[in-house]
Design an enzyme around this catalytic site. Structure first.
Site, PDB file in Angstrom:
ATOM      1  N   SER A 275       9.930  -9.955   5.005  1.00  0.00           N
ATOM      2  CA  SER A 275       9.928 -11.108   4.111  1.00  0.00           C
ATOM      3  C   SER A 275       9.821 -10.600   2.680  1.00  0.00           C
ATOM      4  O   SER A 275       9.310  -9.511   2.430  1.00  0.00           O
ATOM      5  CB  SER A 275       8.761 -12.051   4.437  1.00  0.00           C
ATOM      6  OG  SER A 275       7.526 -11.356   4.421  1.00  0.00           O
TER       7      SER A 275
ATOM      8  N   ASP B 191      12.539  -3.357   1.810  1.00  0.00           N
ATOM      9  CA  ASP B 191      12.029  -2.252   2.623  1.00  0.00           C
ATOM     10  C   ASP B 191      13.093  -1.637   3.519  1.00  0.00           C
ATOM     11  O   ASP B 191      13.121  -0.417   3.707  1.00  0.00           O
ATOM     12  CB  ASP B 191      10.856  -2.735   3.483  1.00  0.00           C
ATOM     13  CG  ASP B 191       9.627  -3.072   2.649  1.00  0.00           C
ATOM     14  OD1 ASP B 191       9.598  -2.693   1.458  1.00  0.00           O
ATOM     15  OD2 ASP B 191       8.709  -3.715   3.182  1.00  0.00           O
TER      16      ASP B 191
ATOM     17  N   GLU C  63       7.818   0.321  11.391  1.00  0.00           N
ATOM     18  CA  GLU C  63       6.956  -0.179  10.316  1.00  0.00           C
ATOM     19  C   GLU C  63       6.610  -1.637  10.566  1.00  0.00           C
ATOM     20  O   GLU C  63       7.492  -2.472  10.767  1.00  0.00           O
ATOM     21  CB  GLU C  63       7.635  -0.037   8.951  1.00  0.00           C
ATOM     22  CG  GLU C  63       6.742  -0.514   7.816  1.00  0.00           C
ATOM     23  CD  GLU C  63       7.448  -0.578   6.472  1.00  0.00           C
ATOM     24  OE1 GLU C  63       6.904  -1.251   5.569  1.00  0.00           O
ATOM     25  OE2 GLU C  63       8.529   0.026   6.320  1.00  0.00           O
TER      26      GLU C  63
ATOM     27  N   LYS D   7      12.112  -1.762  11.252  1.00  0.00           N
ATOM     28  CA  LYS D   7      11.192  -2.752  10.677  1.00  0.00           C
ATOM     29  C   LYS D   7      11.689  -4.113  11.144  1.00  0.00           C
ATOM     30  O   LYS D   7      12.598  -4.683  10.535  1.00  0.00           O
ATOM     31  CB  LYS D   7      11.169  -2.667   9.151  1.00  0.00           C
ATOM     32  CG  LYS D   7      10.148  -3.606   8.504  1.00  0.00           C
ATOM     33  CD  LYS D   7      10.173  -3.491   6.994  1.00  0.00           C
ATOM     34  CE  LYS D   7       9.207  -4.488   6.352  1.00  0.00           C
ATOM     35  NZ  LYS D   7       7.803  -4.064   6.446  1.00  0.00           N
TER      36      LYS D   7
ATOM     37  N   THR E 153       6.227   1.675   3.490  1.00  0.00           N
ATOM     38  CA  THR E 153       7.663   1.956   3.558  1.00  0.00           C
ATOM     39  C   THR E 153       7.978   3.357   3.055  1.00  0.00           C
ATOM     40  O   THR E 153       8.773   4.079   3.669  1.00  0.00           O
ATOM     41  CB  THR E 153       8.453   0.908   2.757  1.00  0.00           C
ATOM     42  OG1 THR E 153       8.172  -0.395   3.285  1.00  0.00           O
ATOM     43  CG2 THR E 153       9.945   1.172   2.838  1.00  0.00           C
ATOM     44  N   VAL E 154       7.368   3.750   1.952  1.00  0.00           N
ATOM     45  CA  VAL E 154       7.589   5.100   1.423  1.00  0.00           C
ATOM     46  C   VAL E 154       7.112   6.143   2.423  1.00  0.00           C
ATOM     47  O   VAL E 154       7.808   7.129   2.699  1.00  0.00           O
ATOM     48  CB  VAL E 154       6.883   5.278   0.064  1.00  0.00           C
ATOM     49  CG1 VAL E 154       6.903   6.744  -0.363  1.00  0.00           C
ATOM     50  CG2 VAL E 154       7.558   4.422  -0.997  1.00  0.00           C
TER      51      VAL E 154
ATOM     52  N   VAL F  64       0.827  -1.209   0.000  1.00  0.00           N
ATOM     53  CA  VAL F  64       0.000   0.000   0.000  1.00  0.00           C
ATOM     54  C   VAL F  64       0.862   1.259   0.000  1.00  0.00           C
ATOM     55  O   VAL F  64       0.424   2.318  -0.439  1.00  0.00           O
ATOM     56  CB  VAL F  64      -0.956  -0.006   1.213  1.00  0.00           C
ATOM     57  CG1 VAL F  64      -1.767   1.276   1.297  1.00  0.00           C
ATOM     58  CG2 VAL F  64      -1.887  -1.199   1.146  1.00  0.00           C
ATOM     59  N   GLY F  65       2.090   1.144   0.499  1.00  0.00           N
ATOM     60  CA  GLY F  65       2.973   2.304   0.539  1.00  0.00           C
ATOM     61  C   GLY F  65       3.506   2.636   1.916  1.00  0.00           C
ATOM     62  O   GLY F  65       4.000   3.750   2.145  1.00  0.00           O
TER      63      GLY F  65
END
Length: 242
Positions: A41, A51, A112, A37, A16-17, A13-14
């Site tokens: 995986s 990520d 995250e 994080k 990490t960004v 979905v986003g």
């Protein structure tokens, strides 16, 4: 404890960004924030497509990828299943203890998760169990398109039912041609959940630079609202905010 727990309504979905961008903006503002994080995986931590590597680049933290993500596996499955298939066991206490170690280096951490809150995470916990251990306010990252109202409202209700605070929602991947529908979804999410949508982050097509992402975060995310959370948490803890 100070920072945010970044979760989402789904995978890809986003998160990490968004996590990396917000952390990068906060670091530019002078805040001593880190990124974490625990489990990844789909890529090992050192893979530049993973990520952990993206979090490092976007946030600008000095820590290495395997410090940002101490447990990683290449198979793209839910973390618990991926670790089990690889013959590895990770417990909730291990990733919580590591979080506390990182706090010796950073005043705040942006953590995250993996996928959504009900994802099987460690051997003995779901993602939401880890979020409850940390008691950080949540940022929910969601798609801007059809179906997002249901997914987002359910995620927020699940978090609240477990006693968690939701700081806000960020809709990620917004396209100019869809902005009328995106705005309608934003308003409906706010009405049904009672949680503010703090940003409409644009869709990044193809390769993008750190500078492009951070500038978009500054323009389209209410960073000042997130700053208030960090400052309030720091004041409660009796710690400096930067």
């Amino acid at each position: 404890m100070s920072g945010f727990f970044i979760t989402a309504t789904d995978t890809e979905v986003g998160k990490t960004v968004v996590a990396g961008a917000i952390a990068g903006v906060f670091r530019e503002l002078g805040y001593n924030v880190g990124v974490y994080k625990p489990l990844q995986s789909g890529h090992v931590a050192s893979n530049p497509e993973g990520d952990a590597a993206r979090l490092k680049v976007l946030s600008g933290v000095p820590t290495q990828e395997n410090e940002i993500c101490p447990y990683s596996i290449e198979e793209p499955l839910a973390p618990r299943l991926a670790m089990k298939r690889a013959g590895r066991v990770v417990k909730l206490k291990e990733i919580t203890d590591y979080y506390n170690e990182l706090l010796k280096e950073f005043n705040s951490l942006f953590v995250e998760g993996a996928g959504g809150l009900a994802v099987p995470y460690t051997e003995d916990a779901l993602v939401i169990d880890f979020a409850k251990e940390l008691q950080l306010p949540l940022i929910v990252v969601a798609r801007p398109t059809l179906g997002t109202v249901n997914h987002t409202v359910l995620t927020i209700a699940y978090a609240k039912a477990h006693g968690l605070t939701v700081a806000g929602v960020i809709l990620s991947g917004c396209k100019e041609c869809e902005m009328e529908r995106v705005q309608e979804n934003k308003e409906m999410i706010e009405e049904l959940s009672g949680v503010p949508v703090l940003g409409l982050l644009p869709f990044f097509e193809g390769e993008f630079t750190k500078e492009e992402v951070l500038e978009s975060a500054k323009e389209y995310i209410m960073i000042s609202k997130l700053e208030e959370f960090i400052q309030n948490e720091s004041n409660v803890a009796g710690a400096p905010s930067i």
